[in-house]
Design an enzyme around this catalytic site. Structure first.
Site, PDB file in Angstrom:
ATOM      1  N   ARG A 113     -15.594  53.226   7.022  1.00 53.18           N
ATOM      2  CA  ARG A 113     -16.765  52.352   7.032  1.00 53.18           C
ATOM      3  C   ARG A 113     -17.964  53.158   7.493  1.00 53.18           C
ATOM      4  O   ARG A 113     -17.843  54.307   7.904  1.00 53.18           O
ATOM      5  CB  ARG A 113     -16.515  51.171   7.958  1.00 53.18           C
ATOM      6  CG  ARG A 113     -16.286  51.604   9.405  1.00 53.18           C
ATOM      7  CD  ARG A 113     -16.008  50.446  10.331  1.00 53.18           C
ATOM      8  NE  ARG A 113     -17.127  49.545  10.459  1.00 53.18           N
ATOM      9  CZ  ARG A 113     -17.288  48.690  11.470  1.00 53.18           C
ATOM     10  NH1 ARG A 113     -16.388  48.636  12.420  1.00 53.18           N
ATOM     11  NH2 ARG A 113     -18.320  47.887  11.509  1.00 53.18           N
ATOM     12  N   ARG A 114     -19.159  52.545   7.490  1.00 58.09           N
ATOM     13  CA  ARG A 114     -20.350  53.135   8.101  1.00 58.09           C
ATOM     14  C   ARG A 114     -20.648  54.545   7.605  1.00 58.09           C
ATOM     15  O   ARG A 114     -21.088  55.383   8.380  1.00 58.09           O
ATOM     16  CB  ARG A 114     -20.204  53.186   9.632  1.00 58.09           C
ATOM     17  CG  ARG A 114     -19.947  51.847  10.252  1.00 58.09           C
ATOM     18  CD  ARG A 114     -19.898  51.904  11.764  1.00 58.09           C
ATOM     19  NE  ARG A 114     -20.575  50.743  12.304  1.00 58.09           N
ATOM     20  CZ  ARG A 114     -20.756  50.494  13.585  1.00 58.09           C
ATOM     21  NH1 ARG A 114     -20.305  51.346  14.482  1.00 58.09           N
ATOM     22  NH2 ARG A 114     -21.382  49.410  13.970  1.00 58.09           N
ATOM     23  N   HIS A 129     -12.965  42.623   6.169  1.00 57.83           N
ATOM     24  CA  HIS A 129     -12.624  41.449   6.985  1.00 57.83           C
ATOM     25  C   HIS A 129     -13.866  40.653   7.380  1.00 57.83           C
ATOM     26  O   HIS A 129     -13.927  39.445   7.173  1.00 57.83           O
ATOM     27  CB  HIS A 129     -11.868  41.889   8.232  1.00 57.83           C
ATOM     28  CG  HIS A 129     -11.802  40.831   9.295  1.00 57.83           C
ATOM     29  ND1 HIS A 129     -10.966  39.750   9.219  1.00 57.83           N
ATOM     30  CD2 HIS A 129     -12.504  40.672  10.449  1.00 57.83           C
ATOM     31  CE1 HIS A 129     -11.136  38.983  10.281  1.00 57.83           C
ATOM     32  NE2 HIS A 129     -12.065  39.510  11.032  1.00 57.83           N
ATOM     33  N   PHE A 130     -14.862  41.325   7.933  1.00 56.43           N
ATOM     34  CA  PHE A 130     -15.939  40.494   8.480  1.00 56.43           C
ATOM     35  C   PHE A 130     -16.897  39.967   7.430  1.00 56.43           C
ATOM     36  O   PHE A 130     -17.632  39.012   7.685  1.00 56.43           O
ATOM     37  CB  PHE A 130     -16.668  41.137   9.667  1.00 56.43           C
ATOM     38  CG  PHE A 130     -17.423  42.408   9.427  1.00 56.43           C
ATOM     39  CD1 PHE A 130     -17.050  43.569  10.094  1.00 56.43           C
ATOM     40  CD2 PHE A 130     -18.546  42.449   8.606  1.00 56.43           C
ATOM     41  CE1 PHE A 130     -17.760  44.742   9.922  1.00 56.43           C
ATOM     42  CE2 PHE A 130     -19.265  43.614   8.429  1.00 56.43           C
ATOM     43  CZ  PHE A 130     -18.870  44.767   9.085  1.00 56.43           C
ATOM     44  N   HIS A 131     -16.864  40.510   6.215  1.00 53.42           N
ATOM     45  CA  HIS A 131     -17.638  39.857   5.169  1.00 53.42           C
ATOM     46  C   HIS A 131     -16.962  38.561   4.719  1.00 53.42           C
ATOM     47  O   HIS A 131     -17.619  37.674   4.181  1.00 53.42           O
ATOM     48  CB  HIS A 131     -17.886  40.798   3.982  1.00 53.42           C
ATOM     49  CG  HIS A 131     -19.027  41.744   4.223  1.00 53.42           C
ATOM     50  ND1 HIS A 131     -18.878  42.953   4.829  1.00 53.42           N
ATOM     51  CD2 HIS A 131     -20.356  41.623   3.962  1.00 53.42           C
ATOM     52  CE1 HIS A 131     -20.056  43.560   4.930  1.00 53.42           C
ATOM     53  NE2 HIS A 131     -20.974  42.777   4.411  1.00 53.42           N
ATOM     54  N   TYR A 139     -17.817  34.273  17.670  1.00 58.27           N
ATOM     55  CA  TYR A 139     -17.623  32.831  17.813  1.00 58.27           C
ATOM     56  C   TYR A 139     -18.946  32.109  17.923  1.00 58.27           C
ATOM     57  O   TYR A 139     -19.068  30.949  17.526  1.00 58.27           O
ATOM     58  CB  TYR A 139     -16.661  32.528  18.964  1.00 58.27           C
ATOM     59  CG  TYR A 139     -15.317  33.070  18.618  1.00 58.27           C
ATOM     60  CD1 TYR A 139     -14.854  34.254  19.193  1.00 58.27           C
ATOM     61  CD2 TYR A 139     -14.563  32.475  17.608  1.00 58.27           C
ATOM     62  CE1 TYR A 139     -13.659  34.806  18.770  1.00 58.27           C
ATOM     63  CE2 TYR A 139     -13.372  33.021  17.190  1.00 58.27           C
ATOM     64  CZ  TYR A 139     -12.922  34.186  17.775  1.00 58.27           C
ATOM     65  OH  TYR A 139     -11.746  34.734  17.346  1.00 58.27           O
ATOM     66  N   HIS A 163     -17.152  40.603  20.961  1.00 59.07           N
ATOM     67  CA  HIS A 163     -16.237  39.685  20.328  1.00 59.07           C
ATOM     68  C   HIS A 163     -16.728  38.239  20.397  1.00 59.07           C
ATOM     69  O   HIS A 163     -16.787  37.573  19.371  1.00 59.07           O
ATOM     70  CB  HIS A 163     -14.787  39.817  20.780  1.00 59.07           C
ATOM     71  CG  HIS A 163     -13.932  39.067  19.824  1.00 59.07           C
ATOM     72  ND1 HIS A 163     -13.596  39.577  18.581  1.00 59.07           N
ATOM     73  CD2 HIS A 163     -13.501  37.789  19.823  1.00 59.07           C
ATOM     74  CE1 HIS A 163     -12.947  38.645  17.901  1.00 59.07           C
ATOM     75  NE2 HIS A 163     -12.881  37.550  18.628  1.00 59.07           N
TER      76      HIS A 163
END
Lengths: 590, 52, 168
Positions: A450-451, A387-389, A240, A236
């Site tokens: 996913r994946r 989300h993470f794209h 950041y 995680h």
């Protein structure tokens, strides 16, 4: 901040040519990783949607591993080290303490990433046992070649040495400036690196203590839940590590580009301190559905994660207020009309604004991801990459590209090859990502995983409420293709910029904040204190869960084998490519 | 790229980010509505919720 | 430290929102009784599943009046048993473990979703009400055949299920 640097017409490269060289090198490593990662990205988006399958599906996972590692390890972190070197040298107005030391840590990072990437690409070739079809998360008992784990370890060490470099610069500057507040950019760099050191503990134990010796045959088995939990200890806060350089740019550079000044330096410091404190004790939110971790620990991770939304929400206000300040200084009026008075033709500005807008959307899917029981709905579905794209894929990546348009001329004394192409590039990125990520979120809610190389199953179909799976697939494929084109435009534009003539007058100074560092309580600069508290919070969050995992299953696990991810036979990879090429060539001749 | 000079300087005490406040209140409203929709409609409205 | 009033307002609103998210989730966990996957079961040796009475023979078993337990093994690249058949209007607790690597167990179009980790047993209890068929897929990368790993959950009308049991 240095008057000598800001007032005159001299650019960063004029003042610090040696440092500029290493910054450019780091940025080039970053862009090359992005380009190669993008090639794999478009292959994936066409493959999983069944639009175009050039490889065997077993190879999809080699491609996916490469895409993940190149994008979120190489691209992002090489950019970070280049940017942070620039920021520290610029804000302290002093060269690095030892330029050979600087090149050394950069060299370690290059070596480590080459090792890991070669191990991964070895997955296409059968003649060696080199492969690492384990994805970015390398969950045991899937096992990669030791070169993969070794490469990651060396890369990581390079980043630690980079942090030490910047601390050295700060300590030396402090001797000469004992009563001054830490300049904001340096403060941000140091706090980010402190967070990184804490975060690294988890993955270092996992890789050096377990996975690397296991892949070398020195130990027989590992505890999959333990290594997975240690991964997410780091997994995680690494997001950041990607975000904080983007925040540095939004706080210190974007206001200038908008024509204004940073609304509040103290609040920027508060935000970075909050990230130091809260980024790591939340990792278990990636494991809400893991057996073997008590629900009490998951609940604590949830509350910590929800509070971790706060620094990002504060950032939204401060950054937009700073941009509004610029707009009004440029003559903008009205409640919303000031938006028109902004430099939208500037690709650096528009890129960062679009990145910020997309990040706001990412905040929505992020708050859902944090929500403990609602995770049943989205875990491991295509929602998560959706989300993470938006976050690393746009807020971070697009900001990095936009910032490059602003920074590169100051590192080279050459103008950007084409501003219009730069502007088209950032807009295309936004459009492509909107299409692709939206399709991913919707598909994820239907349960599409996913994946997965072929999310088309025999025994059942996904049932959309509106429209069809085929429409979602096309949207994803088109979005991914647009992103690939955008990436090409970026890399080519920067490469061609080496050919524009050397000029002067390209410097761009950064104005002081509206509310400056002296308005910030002294305690904010006490980074030792914040590091101490952060460390305690991590101990509190992780000691009991880790102890429980070890006491229940043992340090090396209750049993089980390793599953080395050896490459598929070379024939199955090359045959489809060869047959397609032969057909096409035949068509030319006929 | 040529540096543009601002039309006027606005200092710390003269600046109220009204536009920012308006935008952020809109964002707040969107997030609140989307959370309620996602949790109570999409999630709770789905089959086979885990109750043990 | 000088914080503009608007930003103070936003700070308060942001905290209210965060507390709202935490409260909603807590409400789900308490008033609605939604449980998270936890650590209730002992660890297990993935190479010795045939010594465990549950997993040596993956199956659905009745354990109470309307209560059933489903013992499921995930392995490259299948779920056992396939299909998993349970009656409607019952309470079913799944016990799921892996014989090899980490898998995912997702009942498509539902909230039944869990990681399946070798060495651990994931338990989840659901209440299938309507008869019907659901697909199951593996949603965690588990090797080259990950994308073919699927199964089926069949919820039979009670009468049909009882008849089927009587036949066994």
């Amino acid at each position: 901040m240095s008057d000598a640097l800001e007032a005159g017409a001299s650019t960063f490269v004029d003042q610090f040519p040696a440092e500029s060289k290493v910054v450019r090198a780091a940025l080039w490593s970053s862009f090359l990783s992005l380009a190669l990662g993008a090639v794999f990205g478009i292959i994936q988006s066409l493959h999983r949607t069944d639009v175009l399958r050039v490889f065997e599906s077993a190879d999809y996972y080699t491609i996916l591993t490469a895409h993940g590692v190149l994008m979120v390890v190489s691209f992002t972190i090489f950019f970070l080290v280049g940017l942070f070197t620039w920021a520290v040298v610029r804000s302290l107005d002093r060269p690095v303490e030892n330029i050979r030391y600087t090149w050394t840590w950069y060299g370690l990072m290059v070596t480590g990433s080459l090792m890991a990437v070669i191990a991964i690409l070895g997955g296409f070739v059968d003649s060696t046992s080199l492969s690492a079809d384990v994805l970015f998360t390398f969950y045991a008992p899937l096992q990669a070649h030791p070169l993969f784990y070794g490469g990651l370890a060396i890369f990581l060490i390079g980043t630690w040495l980079a942090g030490a470099d910047w601390f050295r610069s700060w300590w030396a500057w402090k001797q000469d400036n004992p009563d001054e507040r830490i300049p904001l950019q340096t403060f941000m760099v140091l706090v980010t690196m402190l967070m990184w050191y804490i975060a690294s503990i988890g993955i270092t134990i996992a890789v050096v203590g377990f996975l690397l010796p296991w892949s070398l045959g020195l130990i027989d088995q590992v505890n999959p839940l333990l290594t997975r939990t240690l991964f997410w200890f780091w997994g995680h806060p690494v997001v950041y590590f990607w975000l904080m350089p983007a925040y540095l740019l939004w706080y210190t550079v974007l206001p200038k580009i908008a024509g204004g000044r940073l609304f509040s330096d103290p609040l920027a410091r508060v935000v970075f301190v909050l990230f130091l404190l809260l980024s790591t004790p939340v990792g278990i939110h990636h494991q809400y559905l893991d057996p073997g971790i008590a629900d009490g620990f998951k609940f604590i991770a949830m509350t910590n994660t929800m509070f971790l939304l706060l620094p990002s929400l504060l950032t939204a206000f401060t950054v937009v207020a700073s941009v509004e300040h610029g707009a009004r200084q440029r003559g903008g009026t009205g409640l919303f009309g000031w938006l028109r008075a902004l430099p939208w033709r500037d690709p650096a500005f528009t890129g960062m604004m679009l990145a910020g807008l997309m990040f706001a959307a990412g905040g929505f899917s992020g708050m859902i991801n944090a929500g403990l029981n609602i995770n049943y709905l989205v875990h491991n579905t295509l929602w998560v990459p959706g989300h993470f794209h938006l976050t690393v894929g746009t807020a971070v990546a697009l900001t990095f590209m936009a910032a490059t348009y602003w920074l590169w001329p100051q590192l080279t004394n050459r103008r950007l090859y084409s501003r219009p192409i730069g502007l088209a590039q950032v807009v295309l990125w936004f459009v492509g990502m909107a299409l692709m990520s939206n399709a991913m979120h919707v598909a994820g809610l239907l349960g599409v995983p996913r994946r997965t190389a072929e999310p088309q199953y025999e025994g059942f179909a996904f049932e959309p409420m509106f429209g069809s799976i085929a429409e979602l697939d096309i949207q994803l494929a088109v979005g991914g293709t647009i992103l690939f084109v955008s990436t090409l435009l970026f890399v080519v534009n920067i490469a061609l910029s080496s050919g524009t003539p050397r000029v002067s007058g390209l410097s761009s100074s950064l104005p002081p904040a509206l509310s400056g560092p002296n308005d910030a309580p002294q305690v904010l600069d006490n980074i030792k204190l914040w590091f101490g508290i952060a460390f305690v919070l991590v101990i509190l969050a992780y000691t009991l869960p880790l102890a429980s995992i070890v006491s229940r299953g043992g340090l090396l696990g209750p049993g089980g084998d390793a599953f080395p991810m050896i490459a598929a036979p070379i024939k199955s990879t090359l045959t489809p490519i060869l047959s397609v090429s032969v057909e096409w060539l035949g068509g030319l001749v006929a | 790229m040529a540096e543009e000079q601002p039309i006027r300087e606005i200092g710390h005490d003269e600046f109220d980010p009204n536009g920012t406040l308006a935008l952020i209140l809109v964002y707040f409203a969107i997030l609140t509505v989307m959370w309620i929709f996602m949790y109570f409609v999409e999630f709770l409205g789905n089959d086979l919720t885990v109750i043990g | 430290m000088d914080i503009h009033n608007y930003e103070k307002l936003w700070l308060v609103l942001a905290m209210v929102m965060i507390v709202g998210f935490i409260s909603t989730t807590t409400y789900g966990a308490t008033a609605l009784g939604i449980e998270m996957i936890s650590d209730d079961e002992e660890t297990i040796d993935p190479n010795a599943l045939d010594e465990d009475p549950r997993f040596s023979e993956p199956r659905v078993e009745q354990v109470g009046e309307n209560e059933y337990e489903a013992y499921v093994v995930a392995r490259q690249f299948v779920f056992e048993p396939d299909p998993i058949t349970v009656p409607a209007n019952s309470t079913v607790t799944f016990y799921i473990t892996s014989a090899d690597v980490i898998h995912g167990f997702e009942v498509v179009g539902t909230n039944a979703n869990t990681m399946v980790i070798p060495g651990e047993v994931a338990t989840l209890t659901v209440e299938p009400n309507e008869p019907g068929e659901y697909g199951i897929l593996c949603n965690e990368y588990c090797g080259g055949g990950h994308h073919v790993m699927e199964g089926k959950l069949v919820v039979e009308p009670e009468a049909e299920f009882d008849r089927g049991e009587a036949d066994e």
